[in-house]
Design a protein around this motif. Structure first.
Motif, short mmCIF file in Angstrom:
data_model
loop_
_atom_site.label_atom_id
_atom_site.label_comp_id
_atom_site.label_asym_id
_atom_site.label_seq_id
_atom_site.Cartn_x
_atom_site.Cartn_y
_atom_site.Cartn_z
N THR A 29 0.86 -1.20 0.00
CA THR A 29 0.00 0.00 0.00
C THR A 29 0.89 1.24 0.00
O THR A 29 1.81 1.34 0.83
CB THR A 29 -0.89 0.00 1.27
OG1 THR A 29 -1.59 -1.25 1.33
CG2 THR A 29 -1.88 1.14 1.24
N ALA A 263 -5.53 -1.98 4.59
CA ALA A 263 -4.42 -2.79 4.05
C ALA A 263 -4.70 -4.26 4.29
O ALA A 263 -4.52 -5.10 3.41
CB ALA A 263 -3.11 -2.37 4.70
N ASP A 269 -4.89 0.74 -2.58
CA ASP A 269 -3.54 0.71 -3.17
C ASP A 269 -2.75 1.95 -2.72
O ASP A 269 -1.52 1.93 -2.67
CB ASP A 269 -3.64 0.71 -4.70
CG ASP A 269 -4.33 -0.55 -5.19
OD1 ASP A 269 -3.73 -1.63 -5.05
OD2 ASP A 269 -5.48 -0.47 -5.65
N ASP A 287 0.86 -5.02 6.05
CA ASP A 287 1.37 -5.70 4.84
C ASP A 287 2.15 -6.96 5.20
O ASP A 287 2.07 -7.97 4.50
CB ASP A 287 2.26 -4.73 4.04
CG ASP A 287 1.43 -3.73 3.23
OD1 ASP A 287 1.99 -2.72 2.78
OD2 ASP A 287 0.21 -3.97 3.07
#
Ligand SMILES: Nc1nc2ncc(COP(=O)(O)OP(=O)(O)O)nc2c(=O)[nH]1
Length: 298
Positions: A29, A263, A269, A287
Motif C-alpha cells: 500500500t 491494508a 492501493d 502488509d
C-alpha cells in the motif's frame, strides 16, 4: 467482463510511472501525504498557508516516506470558502515549484479546476486529484490528457456545500461504481489512458457514517473496474465518532486503525494521510501480516 475475469485471476492493474517512481499495484500500500495550502482545511487549516511552510511540510512528509504528495489550495469540507482559480493557482503553484526543485517524490494537485490543473502541471505536478471525478470542469480531462498526466477520480454525491445534508443511495456500492465508471469514460474520451487513472470512493463526500464503514468493508468490490484504489480516511469525522467524539487533532490512532484495516482487507492501493511516518509503520504491520499468509519470508 475481461476486467472482472482478470481481477478474479488476481492480476493487478498495470504499473504506473510518475516522475522517476514506478507504482507496482498489489505489492503493498502506497502513502500519499497531504499538503493543505489553505486557511480553512478541516484538520490543519492555516498551518501551511505560507508557501515556505507548505514546502517545508511537503519535504518533511517526503523524508518520512511519502510515495506521493497531494498539494491542495481549496478546502473540500462542507461549508468551505470557495476559492477563485487565480487565488488557487497563487496558492499551489509556488509550492509545486518549490517541491519539484527539492524532492523527486511525485506530486499531485487536489483541484477541480482546469485552469489550476494547467498551471500546476506546467509547474511540474504529475497527477491531478479531482474530488468531483471530472464532474465539475468539462475542460479538465483534456488538460490532464494533453499533459500526459495521471489522475485520481473520486466519487462525490452533490457538492461540498450540500453533500452531507441528506446522503442517500439505493445501493451505495453500485451507485459509487456507476459514478466512477462514468468518470473513467469521461477521462478516456478525452484521451487519458486507463493505466493513468486511479479511483477513490470519496469517504466523507456525501456519505453517512454507515455508508463510510460499508464502503471500507466492501472496497474490494470496486476492483471490478480494474483500476488502483486511493482512499482518504485521515482524521475524518466518522473516525472521530468511533473514537468517542474526539476532535480532528486527536484522531491519529483511529486513522491508523482505518489504514491498517484497509491494508489488511486488501482494499486500498494508496492511502491519503496527514501523518505519513505513522501510517507507514501501521502499513508495515498490515502488509507483513498479509504477506505472511502467502508463506512469505518474515
Ligand atoms: N482523492 C481524495 N482527495 C481528497 N481531498 C481532500 C479530502 C479532505 O481532506 P483534507 O484535504 O485534509 O481536508 P480539506 O479538504 O478541508 O482541505 N479528502 C480526500 C479524499 O478522501 N480523497
Amino acid at each position: 467482463k475481461a476486467v472482472a475475469a482478470a481481477l478474479a485471476s488476481g492480476t493487478a492493474p498495470p504499473a504506473l510511472v510518475l516522475g522517476d517512481k514506478r507504482f507496482e499495484w498489489g505489492a503493498s500500500t502506497y502513502v500519499m501525504g497531504v499538503v493543505n495550502v489553505t486557511p480553512d482545511s478541516f484538520s490543519d487549516g492555516g498551518r501551511f498557508f505560507d508557501p515556505e511552510a507548505a514546502i517545508a511540510h511537503g519535504l518533511a512528509l517526503a523524508e518520512a516516506g511519502a510515495d506521493l504528495l497531494d498539494v491542495g489550495g481549496e478546502s473540500t469540507r462542507p461549508g468551505a470558502l470557495p476559492v477563485s482559480a487565480e487565488a488557487e493557482v497563487a496558492r499551489v503553484v509556488p509550492v509545486i515549484e518549490g517541491l519539484r526543485a527539492r524532492t523527486s517524490v511525485p506530486l499531485s494537485v487536489d483541484t477541480t479546476k482546469a485552469a489550476v490543473a494547467r498551471e500546476a502541471l506546467r509547474a511540474g505536478a504529475h497527477l491531478i486529484n479531482d474530488v468531483t471525478g471530472f464532474g465539475a470542469d468539462a475542460d479538465l480531462p483534456r488538460v490532464v490528457a494533453e499533459a500526459g498526466a495521471a489522475c485520481c477520480l473520486m466519487h462525490i454525491q452533490g457538492t461540498p456545500a450540500t453533500m452531507q445534508q441528506a446522503p442517500r443511495y439505493d445501493d451505495v456500492i453500485e451507485d459509487v461504481l456507476g459514478f466512477l465508471e462514468a468518470a473513467v469514460a469521461r477521462a478516456e474520451a478525452a484521451g487519458v489512458p486507463r493505466e493513468r487513472i486511479l479511483l477513490d470512493p470519496g469517504i466523507g463526500f456525501g456519505k453517512t457514517f454507515e455508508h463510510n464503514l460499508f464502503l471500507l468493508r466492501r472496497l474490494n468490490e470496486l476492483r471490478v473496474l480494474g483500476l488502483p484504489l486511493l482512499v482518504g480516511t485521515s482524521r475524518k469525522g466518522f473516525l472521530g465518532r468511533l473514537a468517542g467524539g474526539k476532535p480532528a487533532s486527536e484522531r491519529l490512532a483511529a486513522t491508523l486503525g482505518s489504514v491498517a484495516s484497509m491494508a489488511a482487507l486488501g482494499g486500498a492501493d494508496v492511502v491519503r494521510v496527514h501523518d505519513v511516518a505513522e501510517a507507514r509503520d501501521a502499513l508495515a504491520v498490515a502488509d507483513a501480516i498479509r504477506r505472511s499468509e502467502d508463506g512469505g519470508a518474515l
